[in-house]
Enzyme design. Structure first.
Site, PDB file in Angstrom:
ATOM      1  N   THR A 129       0.867  -1.182   0.000  1.00 52.33           N
ATOM      2  CA  THR A 129       0.000   0.000   0.000  1.00 52.33           C
ATOM      3  C   THR A 129       0.900   1.227   0.000  1.00 52.33           C
ATOM      4  O   THR A 129       1.568   1.518   0.995  1.00 52.33           O
ATOM      5  CB  THR A 129      -0.902   0.019   1.256  1.00 52.33           C
ATOM      6  OG1 THR A 129      -1.641  -1.192   1.293  1.00 52.33           O
ATOM      7  CG2 THR A 129      -1.847   1.217   1.214  1.00 52.33           C
ATOM      8  N   LYS A 141      -6.979   1.404  -3.475  1.00 50.54           N
ATOM      9  CA  LYS A 141      -6.582   0.896  -2.150  1.00 50.54           C
ATOM     10  C   LYS A 141      -6.762   1.989  -1.086  1.00 50.54           C
ATOM     11  O   LYS A 141      -7.238   1.723   0.013  1.00 50.54           O
ATOM     12  CB  LYS A 141      -5.121   0.413  -2.203  1.00 50.54           C
ATOM     13  CG  LYS A 141      -4.561  -0.058  -0.883  1.00 50.54           C
ATOM     14  CD  LYS A 141      -5.292  -1.259  -0.309  1.00 50.54           C
ATOM     15  CE  LYS A 141      -4.821  -1.542   1.110  1.00 50.54           C
ATOM     16  NZ  LYS A 141      -5.642  -2.539   1.791  1.00 50.54           N
ATOM     17  N   LYS A 161      -0.024   4.600   9.062  1.00 53.34           N
ATOM     18  CA  LYS A 161       0.732   4.925   7.838  1.00 53.34           C
ATOM     19  C   LYS A 161      -0.242   5.192   6.691  1.00 53.34           C
ATOM     20  O   LYS A 161      -0.124   6.163   5.958  1.00 53.34           O
ATOM     21  CB  LYS A 161       1.664   3.745   7.517  1.00 53.34           C
ATOM     22  CG  LYS A 161       2.468   3.825   6.255  1.00 53.34           C
ATOM     23  CD  LYS A 161       2.049   2.998   5.068  1.00 53.34           C
ATOM     24  CE  LYS A 161       1.630   1.612   5.197  1.00 53.34           C
ATOM     25  NZ  LYS A 161       1.300   0.888   3.970  1.00 53.34           N
TER      26      LYS A 161
HETATM   27  P1  NAP Z   1       4.647  -6.616   7.732  1.00 55.76           P
HETATM   28  O1  NAP Z   1       4.190  -7.903   8.295  1.00 55.76           O
HETATM   29  O2  NAP Z   1       5.161  -5.592   8.653  1.00 55.76           O
HETATM   30  O3  NAP Z   1       5.757  -6.941   6.612  1.00 55.76           O
HETATM   31  C1  NAP Z   1       6.438  -5.898   5.994  1.00 55.76           C
HETATM   32  C2  NAP Z   1       7.496  -6.434   5.058  1.00 55.76           C
HETATM   33  O4  NAP Z   1       8.243  -5.313   4.530  1.00 55.76           O
HETATM   34  C3  NAP Z   1       8.508  -7.372   5.743  1.00 55.76           C
HETATM   35  O5  NAP Z   1       8.919  -8.345   4.818  1.00 55.76           O
HETATM   36  C4  NAP Z   1       9.640  -6.403   6.071  1.00 55.76           C
HETATM   37  O6  NAP Z   1      10.898  -7.028   6.231  1.00 55.76           O
HETATM   38  C5  NAP Z   1       9.645  -5.547   4.815  1.00 55.76           C
HETATM   39  N1  NAP Z   1      10.345  -4.275   5.024  1.00 55.76           N
HETATM   40  C6  NAP Z   1      10.000  -3.250   5.818  1.00 55.76           C
HETATM   41  N2  NAP Z   1      10.892  -2.246   5.727  1.00 55.76           N
HETATM   42  C7  NAP Z   1      11.830  -2.651   4.842  1.00 55.76           C
HETATM   43  C8  NAP Z   1      12.996  -2.064   4.299  1.00 55.76           C
HETATM   44  N3  NAP Z   1      13.384  -0.823   4.665  1.00 55.76           N
HETATM   45  N4  NAP Z   1      13.715  -2.761   3.397  1.00 55.76           N
HETATM   46  C9  NAP Z   1      13.329  -4.002   3.021  1.00 55.76           C
HETATM   47  N5  NAP Z   1      12.234  -4.622   3.489  1.00 55.76           N
HETATM   48  C10 NAP Z   1      11.482  -3.941   4.385  1.00 55.76           C
HETATM   49  O7  NAP Z   1       3.497  -5.903   6.900  1.00 55.76           O
HETATM   50  P2  NAP Z   1       2.251  -6.555   6.143  1.00 55.76           P
HETATM   51  O8  NAP Z   1       1.102  -6.570   7.088  1.00 55.76           O
HETATM   52  O9  NAP Z   1       2.665  -7.775   5.462  1.00 55.76           O
HETATM   53  O10 NAP Z   1       1.941  -5.387   5.087  1.00 55.76           O
HETATM   54  C11 NAP Z   1       2.707  -5.241   3.908  1.00 55.76           C
HETATM   55  C12 NAP Z   1       2.020  -4.207   3.018  1.00 55.76           C
HETATM   56  O11 NAP Z   1       0.692  -4.653   2.698  1.00 55.76           O
HETATM   57  C13 NAP Z   1       1.868  -2.835   3.669  1.00 55.76           C
HETATM   58  O12 NAP Z   1       2.002  -1.846   2.690  1.00 55.76           O
HETATM   59  C14 NAP Z   1       0.437  -2.872   4.213  1.00 55.76           C
HETATM   60  O13 NAP Z   1      -0.105  -1.578   4.363  1.00 55.76           O
HETATM   61  C15 NAP Z   1      -0.241  -3.676   3.136  1.00 55.76           C
HETATM   62  N6  NAP Z   1      -1.441  -4.403   3.561  1.00 55.76           N
HETATM   63  C16 NAP Z   1      -1.472  -5.070   4.757  1.00 55.76           C
HETATM   64  C17 NAP Z   1      -2.619  -5.750   5.122  1.00 55.76           C
HETATM   65  C18 NAP Z   1      -2.725  -6.502   6.418  1.00 55.76           C
HETATM   66  O14 NAP Z   1      -3.863  -6.838   6.814  1.00 55.76           O
HETATM   67  N7  NAP Z   1      -1.644  -6.804   7.107  1.00 55.76           N
HETATM   68  C19 NAP Z   1      -3.734  -5.763   4.272  1.00 55.76           C
HETATM   69  C20 NAP Z   1      -3.659  -5.101   3.049  1.00 55.76           C
HETATM   70  C21 NAP Z   1      -2.508  -4.420   2.702  1.00 55.76           C
HETATM   71  P3  NAP Z   1      11.341  -7.578   7.694  1.00 55.76           P
HETATM   72  O15 NAP Z   1      10.702  -8.918   7.829  1.00 55.76           O
HETATM   73  O16 NAP Z   1      12.809  -7.627   7.611  1.00 55.76           O
HETATM   74  O17 NAP Z   1      10.840  -6.584   8.704  1.00 55.76           O
END
Ligand code: NAP
Length: 297
Positions: free
Chosen positions: A97, A172, A240
């Site tokens: 996102t 989104k 965010k």
């Molecule tokens: P998450 O569990 O926090 O995972 C984030 C990912 O991004 C991890 O693989 C993390 O690596 C990586 N990352 C963060 N900072 C980084 C950097 N500087 N360099 C390289 N890798 C980095 O988040 P998530 O819930 O999966 O969400 C991911 C995306 O999908 C976000 O944009 C979120 O808004 C969107 N989203 C989430 C949901 C939900 O329900 N969770 C639903 C729809 C959309 P590490 O493992 O090393 O930290």
């Protein structure tokens, strides 16, 4: 036909999607900043790449789902980023996102390398990702969308084409504006019901069937009553997204008065230390103000 895929970012959302690509039989390469999250995929036969640049060598398609703009900056545009390893004819799909402007910037940068790009963010959370039941939106060149669609269909229950690059990122933000307000409405409603002395299980029974019911209310309400705030969608990510919505709506002078209130509430919850909990923990900021804890008897 797409046969080889790299998946970058094995967080809450990415790990479910990458697993489903393996199950679907694609030859998979994975990369994650914290390398230990790659181990379960290596055990199932995926190649573990050393960097995003290494991950995209010799694949048809690269997909990534990362926290925020900074992560995309590093993984796509960084020194060992995707762009530095990609080659002509590949496809890149960003499922994070991010701002529509970021998607456009990605699309332009990839085009300079002869790589086609789709922005394809998702609705749904941890469970929908694991169960391949996400609601996916994609935007960019229609022919590339058609080529990538069979892959996306292994990840979601619906895939919608939104048109030109950046449009899926816009959708989104529109959706998450609604999600943020619904979550706040649920929290405010439950706090009021608790203060008024209603039986909260009965409250949720009514919410489940009434004409304002929604899956989001039905899935989050009972967890709040159980005080289960384990993260499917972290509160800090909701905050965010509120920031992204504010920025994007501001650029179009589109009014978002209610979102501004929710954003403040999310900020308070983060300040109280609940950023890593589920977004439903926004209720904790209201509970503090109200002097109650919402809990089933
Ligand atoms: P998450 O569990 O926090 O995972 C984030 C990912 O991004 C991890 O693989 C993390 O690596 C990586 N990352 C963060 N900072 C980084 C950097 N500087 N360099 C390289 N890798 C980095 O988040 P998530 O819930 O999966 O969400 C991911 C995306 O999908 C976000 O944009 C979120 O808004 C969107 N989203 C989430 C949901 C939900 O329900 N969770 C639903 C729809 C959309 P590490 O493992 O090393 O930290």
């Amino acid at each position: 036909m797409i046969k080889t895929i790299s998946y970058l970012g094995l967080g809450t959302m990415g790990s479910g999607m990458a697993s489903n690509l393996l199950k679907a039989g694609y030859k998979l390469t994975v990369w994650n900043r914290s390398a230990e999250k790659c181990e379960p995929f290596a055990r199932k036969g995926a190649r573990v790449a050393e960097s995003p640049a290494d991950a995209v060598r010799d694949v048809d398609l690269v997909i990534y789902c990362l926290s925020n703009e900074e992560a995309v900056e590093e993984v796509v545009f960084g020194a060992k980023g995707i762009l530095s390893g990609s080659s002509e004819g590949q496809i890149a799909i960003d499922m994070s996102t991010v701002l529509p402007a970021t998607s456009l910037r990605e699309q332009e940068a990839y085009a300079e390398h002869g790589v086609d790009f789709l922005d394809a963010p998702v609705f749904g959370s941890k469970k929908e990702s694991a169960d391949a039941k996400l609601w996916i939106m994609a935007a960019g060149n229609k022919a590339i969308y058609e080529k990538a669609k069979p892959v996306l269909e292994h990840l979601g229950q619906t895939v919608h084409y939104l048109g030109k690059s950046g449009n899926a990122a816009v959708m989104k933000l529109v959706g998450n504006l609604i999600v943020a307000l619904e979550m706040e409405a649920l929290a405010e409603g439950l706090v009021l019901a608790q203060k008024a002395g209603l039986d909260l299980n009965t409250v949720m029974e009514v919410v489940k069937v009434a004409d304002f019911r929604s899956p989001l209310l039905v899935s989050n309400g009972p967890n709040i009553l159980k005080r289960d705030f384990s993260p499917s969608f972290a509160l800090k990510l909701m905050l965010k997204d509120a920031g992204l919505i504010e920025k994007f709506a501001g650029s179009l002078q589109s009014p978002i008065p209610a979102l501004r209130v929710v954003e403040k509430n999310l900020e308070s919850a983060v300040t109280l230390g609940f950023g890593k909990e589920n977004a439903s923990a926004v209720i904790k900021a209201l509970e503090k103000e109200a002097g109650v804890e919402v809990k089933a008897r």
